[in-house]
Design an enzyme around this catalytic site. Sequence first.
Site, PDB file in Angstrom:
ATOM      1  N   ARG A 251      47.900  53.819  47.778  1.00  0.00           N
ATOM      2  CA  ARG A 251      47.014  53.938  46.613  1.00  0.00           C
ATOM      3  C   ARG A 251      47.447  55.156  45.802  1.00  0.00           C
ATOM      4  NH1 ARG A 251      41.478  55.679  47.896  1.00  0.00           N
ATOM      5  NH2 ARG A 251      42.129  57.552  46.779  1.00  0.00           N
ATOM      6  N   HIS A 255      40.408  56.440  44.001  1.00  0.00           N
ATOM      7  CA  HIS A 255      39.719  55.184  44.335  1.00  0.00           C
ATOM      8  C   HIS A 255      39.098  54.552  43.083  1.00  0.00           C
ATOM      9  CE1 HIS A 255      37.135  52.341  46.407  1.00  0.00           C
ATOM     10  NE2 HIS A 255      36.116  52.812  45.722  1.00  0.00           N
ATOM     11  N   TYR A 264      40.308  65.135  49.748  1.00  0.00           N
ATOM     12  CA  TYR A 264      40.491  64.599  51.107  1.00  0.00           C
ATOM     13  C   TYR A 264      41.918  64.203  51.465  1.00  0.00           C
ATOM     14  CZ  TYR A 264      39.929  60.203  48.477  1.00  0.00           C
ATOM     15  OH  TYR A 264      40.056  59.188  47.566  1.00  0.00           O
TER      16      TYR A 264
HETATM   17  C1  LIG Z   1      29.671  46.162  52.307  1.00  0.00           C
HETATM   18  C2  LIG Z   1      30.128  47.428  51.633  1.00  0.00           C
HETATM   19  N1  LIG Z   1      30.160  48.580  52.328  1.00  0.00           N
HETATM   20  C3  LIG Z   1      30.570  49.724  51.729  1.00  0.00           C
HETATM   21  C4  LIG Z   1      30.945  49.720  50.410  1.00  0.00           C
HETATM   22  C5  LIG Z   1      31.396  51.015  49.733  1.00  0.00           C
HETATM   23  N2  LIG Z   1      32.834  50.944  49.483  1.00  0.00           N
HETATM   24  C6  LIG Z   1      33.310  50.680  48.249  1.00  0.00           C
HETATM   25  S1  LIG Z   1      34.973  50.648  48.205  1.00  0.00           S
HETATM   26  C7  LIG Z   1      35.094  51.015  49.839  1.00  0.00           C
HETATM   27  C8  LIG Z   1      36.447  51.160  50.493  1.00  0.00           C
HETATM   28  C9  LIG Z   1      37.226  49.904  50.567  1.00  0.00           C
HETATM   29  O1  LIG Z   1      38.547  50.168  50.931  1.00  0.00           O
HETATM   30  P1  LIG Z   1      39.625  49.038  51.026  1.00  0.00           P
HETATM   31  O2  LIG Z   1      39.042  47.821  51.669  1.00  0.00           O
HETATM   32  O3  LIG Z   1      40.826  49.623  51.687  1.00  0.00           O
HETATM   33  O4  LIG Z   1      39.939  48.649  49.511  1.00  0.00           O
HETATM   34  P2  LIG Z   1      40.576  49.561  48.343  1.00  0.00           P
HETATM   35  O5  LIG Z   1      39.429  50.291  47.701  1.00  0.00           O
HETATM   36  O6  LIG Z   1      41.561  50.467  48.952  1.00  0.00           O
HETATM   37  O7  LIG Z   1      41.174  48.570  47.398  1.00  0.00           O
HETATM   38  C10 LIG Z   1      33.831  51.162  50.398  1.00  0.00           C
HETATM   39  C11 LIG Z   1      33.588  51.497  51.818  1.00  0.00           C
HETATM   40  C12 LIG Z   1      30.871  48.504  49.709  1.00  0.00           C
HETATM   41  N3  LIG Z   1      31.230  48.397  48.418  1.00  0.00           N
HETATM   42  N4  LIG Z   1      30.476  47.364  50.343  1.00  0.00           N
END
Ligand SMILES: Cc1ncc(C[n+]2csc(CCOP(=O)(O)OP(=O)(O)O)c2C)c(N)n1
Length: 382
Positions: A251, A255, A264
């Site tokens: 990435r 985010h 972090y």
């Molecule tokens: C069910 C749920 N739990 C927590 C979140 C908060 N959240 C938003 S993005 C994220 C991280 C996701 O990471 P990843 O699956 O690696 O996808 P990326 O953002 O790297 O594309 C989290 C925990 C959410 N949106 N939905």
Amino acid sequence: MTEMLRIIGDGREIPDAPVPDGLAEKDLIELYRWLVLLRVFDERSVALQRQGRIGTYALYWGEEGTQAGALYACEDHDWVFPSYRQNSIGILRGVPASTVLAWWRGYGGDLGFYNPRDHRVGPICVSIATHLPHAVGVAWAAKTRGDRAASLSWFGDGATSEGDFHEAMNFAGVWHVPTIFFCVNNQWAISTPYKKQTATDTIAEKAAAYGMPGMRVDGFDPIACWKATREALDRARAGGGPSLIEAYCYRLMPHGTADDPRLYRDESEKDRWMHLEPVGRMNGFLRRLGIMNDDLEASIRDEAKSEIADAVTQMEAMKHPGQEILFDHTYSSGRPWNFDEGLEELRHTARAPEVKPVGPQPGPDTGDVSAGRTDKDRLQEG
Ligand SMILES: Cc1ncc(C[n+]2csc(CCOP(=O)(O)OP(=O)(O)O)c2C)c(N)n1
Ligand SMILES: [Mg+2]
């Protein structure tokens, strides 16, 4: 460890592999056009967010190849299910870019966002991994009807810790569902690094537990993403069931626009990956093949910029749909009685939130700036 598929070299030590069968010159140019359109949308959206013209935004700068490459391998009748990270994938399937921008602005658009059936693009999914069972269900329904359509869902490394991921994988494996699980392993889930997400070395190897093939590709290589997806789709259509593809990348950006990764992670890590970003890398590949030049590159970029500029104008001309839209598009058969009641209540109670100014607040407009008193002044005054 599962071997990683790569077609485009890094322009330094890693050499290019031959263009895979099934991609003609016009396809390569068209794929590049898609990458640039996504890139321009993303860069413009970050600027709009900084100017306060849309709300928070989840940028995907660097992950365009995982999106355009995989989509290019699909047929038009295949369903795709994006997460927030692939938010503008629909624009490559005919969803107006203004509609996607309006979504980020918090507007439903004139018709309440797009109808997923029109473009076979699922709604942008913010809740992690909840779209995976939907993607499996749609493909299972197609299979049951004897329809040729398959489905593909994108999700991140973090999503593999969700129950929905395991349930969807298991169901798809048992029922040989023609669906592709496309995991963009960018090694971060907001502030959680890959090592704290899972104990397996790769995401691809998880496929074995569900009785399906797992493939690993260079996620910064749009052609490798295309090739793995095409193979998986061919297998699915031949009755071979689902596949898991891990697109390994990094990435490169925060985010989202509300995130500060300096808190972090070591931001200098990015330097090891930046030269692999897919737009420049694909451009270099096309030049080495002798099918890209400065004029073509400029015209593709200008075309994308003008399409997105028009979309911004259209988005800003849209009227706020009003809070009542909350009650629309939930049931296909009209509103049930309790929705009618809720709507009535909203009409009687809802009013625009009062906006309270913060910081120094000048008194009546006398031109006397010293009339402004801050919260701190007030506290000191008791
Ligand atoms: C069910 C749920 N739990 C927590 C979140 C908060 N959240 C938003 S993005 C994220 C991280 C996701 O990471 P990843 O699956 O690696 O996808 P990326 O953002 O790297 O594309 C989290 C925990 C959410 N949106 N939905
Ligand atoms: Mg991630």
